[in-house]
Design an enzyme around this catalytic site. Structure first.
Site, PDB file in Angstrom:
ATOM      1  N   LYS A  46      19.418  -0.089  -9.916  1.00 18.55           N
ATOM      2  CA  LYS A  46      19.767   0.666  -8.716  1.00 18.55           C
ATOM      3  C   LYS A  46      21.261   0.532  -8.430  1.00 18.55           C
ATOM      4  O   LYS A  46      21.928   1.517  -8.070  1.00 18.55           O
ATOM      5  CB  LYS A  46      18.908   0.191  -7.532  1.00 18.55           C
ATOM      6  N   GLN A  51      13.325  -4.592  -1.955  1.00 17.05           N
ATOM      7  CA  GLN A  51      12.560  -4.458  -3.193  1.00 17.05           C
ATOM      8  C   GLN A  51      11.182  -5.115  -3.048  1.00 17.05           C
ATOM      9  O   GLN A  51      11.077  -6.257  -2.597  1.00 17.05           O
ATOM     10  CB  GLN A  51      13.342  -5.096  -4.360  1.00 17.05           C
ATOM     11  N   ASP A  54      13.505   4.521   1.031  1.00 15.50           N
ATOM     12  CA  ASP A  54      12.258   4.463   0.263  1.00 15.50           C
ATOM     13  C   ASP A  54      11.201   5.436   0.790  1.00 15.50           C
ATOM     14  O   ASP A  54      10.227   5.731   0.084  1.00 15.50           O
ATOM     15  CB  ASP A  54      11.661   3.049   0.347  1.00 15.50           C
TER      16      ASP A  54
HETATM   17  N1  GUN Z   1       8.782  -1.729  -6.177  1.00 13.78           N
HETATM   18  C1  GUN Z   1       8.312  -0.847  -7.082  1.00 13.78           C
HETATM   19  N2  GUN Z   1       8.701   0.399  -6.766  1.00 13.78           N
HETATM   20  C2  GUN Z   1       9.433   0.303  -5.649  1.00 13.78           C
HETATM   21  C3  GUN Z   1      10.112   1.259  -4.855  1.00 13.78           C
HETATM   22  O1  GUN Z   1      10.107   2.475  -5.093  1.00 13.78           O
HETATM   23  N3  GUN Z   1      10.788   0.760  -3.785  1.00 13.78           N
HETATM   24  C4  GUN Z   1      10.782  -0.566  -3.461  1.00 13.78           C
HETATM   25  N4  GUN Z   1      11.452  -0.946  -2.389  1.00 13.78           N
HETATM   26  N5  GUN Z   1      10.159  -1.470  -4.176  1.00 13.78           N
HETATM   27  C5  GUN Z   1       9.492  -1.039  -5.267  1.00 13.78           C
END
Ligand code: GUN
Length: 282
Positions: free
Chosen positions: A52, A96, A119
Site C-alpha cells: 500500500k 489493517q 476501506d
Molecule cells: N485485510 C485484508 N483485506 C483488507 C482490506 O481491504 N482492508 C483492511 N483494512 N484490511 C484488510
C-alpha cells in the site's frame, strides 16, 4: 481462455490517478495523505501494508505507516484513531485487518471518521452500499467490478455465484453484482452440494480463503472466474488462490491469476478512495 491481467489494469488506473494527483498542489496546496495502521507483525499484513505504501509512492500520494505493538490496549489504539480523525492533514485512515484477538475490529472500524474511511468498512458506508446512498465502496469488491468492466463483461442478466460471505468481500461484491443486474447466489461453508450451484455460474467469484478449493468439476465451460484467494499451496508453500488455476483455466472463459489478478486492483481502488476522500474534504 482469457487471462485477466489485474496487474496491467491496475497500473493504468494508478497512472491516471498519478496524473490527477499531480494537479493537486497547484489547485489545493497539497496532495492526499493516507495513514495506514498496522498492529503487530502478522506476515501477510506486513506485505500488504508495504504494498500500500509503494502504491502511494507510485501515485504521488503521501503515506504514513504507523506500526503499533501487538499488545497495545484497545483504548490506546482508539485514542490514536481519534487523533488521526482530528488531524486535518490526514485524508484517509486504514487499519489493517485482522487485528490481534484482544482488539474489537467492530469498535476500531466505527471509530474511524466516516469521511476518512478509505476501506468503506464504517457502518455508515456499509449502509450506503445497501441503501444506494452516497458512500465509500470497499476496495476489493470495487476492484472486482472494475476488472469485469475493463474486460467488457456486463453482469446484467448473468448468473453470478459468490463463494464466501465476509463483510470485506463476499457480502459487498454480491450486492454490487446485484446492483449490476446479475442474478446472484451467495454460497458459504454450509452450502449443500456446492459444485452443483457453482456449475450454474456465468460469473464465479471465489472469496473462501481455502487454497485451490474450486476444482475443474465445479465450473461450467466459458465461466468467468474471479479468484480473491491469497493462500499458501499446502504442497509447494507458494502463494496461490482459492481456485485450482491449472485445472480450471482451460475450461474458463476468462480467469484472474493469483498473484496478479484481484490483489493489485484492491490497492489501486484504495488509491482511488484516498483521492476521493481528499476531494470530498476540500
Ligand atoms: N485485510 C485484508 N483485506 C483488507 C482490506 O481491504 N482492508 C483492511 N483494512 N484490511 C484488510
Amino acid at each position: 481462455m482469457k487471462l485477466i491481467d489485474g496487474k496491467q489494469i491496475s497500473a493504468s488506473l494508478k497512472e491516471a490517478l498519478k496524473e490527477q494527483v499531480a494537479t493537486f498542489p497547484a489547485r489545493y496546496g497539497r496532495v492526499p495523505h493516507l495513514v495506514v495502521v498496522r498492529v503487530g507483525e502478522d506476515p501477510a499484513s506486513v506485505v500488504y501494508v508495504r504494498n500500500k505504501a509503494k502504491a502511494c509512492e507510485a501515485c504521488g500520494i503521501r503515506n504514513t505507516t504507523i506500526v503499533l505493538d501487538e499488545t497495545i490496549p484497545e483504548e490506546a489504539l482508539l485514542d490514536k484513531i481519534h487523533a488521526l480523525n482530528a488531524d486535518d492533514s490526514v485524508d484517509g485512515i486504514l487499519v489493517q485487518l485482522p487485528l490481534p484477538k484482544h482488539l474489537s475490529e467492530a469498535k476500531v472500524i466505527e471509530t474511524i471518521a466516516r469521511e476518512k474511511d478509505v476501506d468503506g468498512f464504517h457502518p455508515y458506508n456499509v449502509a450506503g452500499l445497501w441503501q444506494k446512498t452516497p458512500h465509500m465502496s470497499p476496495c476489493t469488491p470495487k476492484g472486482i467490478m472494475k476488472l469485469l468492466e475493463a474486460e467488457g463483461i456486463d453482469p446484467k442478466g448473468k448468473r453470478a455465484v459468490v463463494i464466501g460471505r465476509s463483510n470485506i468481500v463476499g457480502l459487498p461484491v454480491a450486492k454490487m453484482l446485484l446492483d449490476a443486474n446479475a442474478t446472484v447466489t451467495l454460497c458459504h461453508t454450509r452450502t449443500v452440494n456446492l459444485p452443483e450451484v457453482t456449475r450454474q455460474a456465468d460469473i464465479l467469484v471465489v472469496a473462501a480463503g481455502r487454497a485451490k478449493m474450486v476444482t475443474a468439476d465445479m465450473v461450467a465451460d466459458g465461466c468467468i472466474v474471479v479468484d480473491v484467494g491469497m493462500d499458501r499451496d499446502p504442497d509447494t508453500g507458494k502463494l496461490c488462490g482459492d481456485v485450482d488455476f491449472d485445472a480450471v483455466a482451460p475450461k474458463a472463459g476468462a480467469i484472474t491469476p493469483v498473484p496478479g489478478g484481484v490483489g493489485p486492483m484492491t490497492i489501486a481502488c484504495l488509491m482511488e478512495n484516498t483521492v476521493e476522500c481528499f476531494l470530498q474534504r476540500q
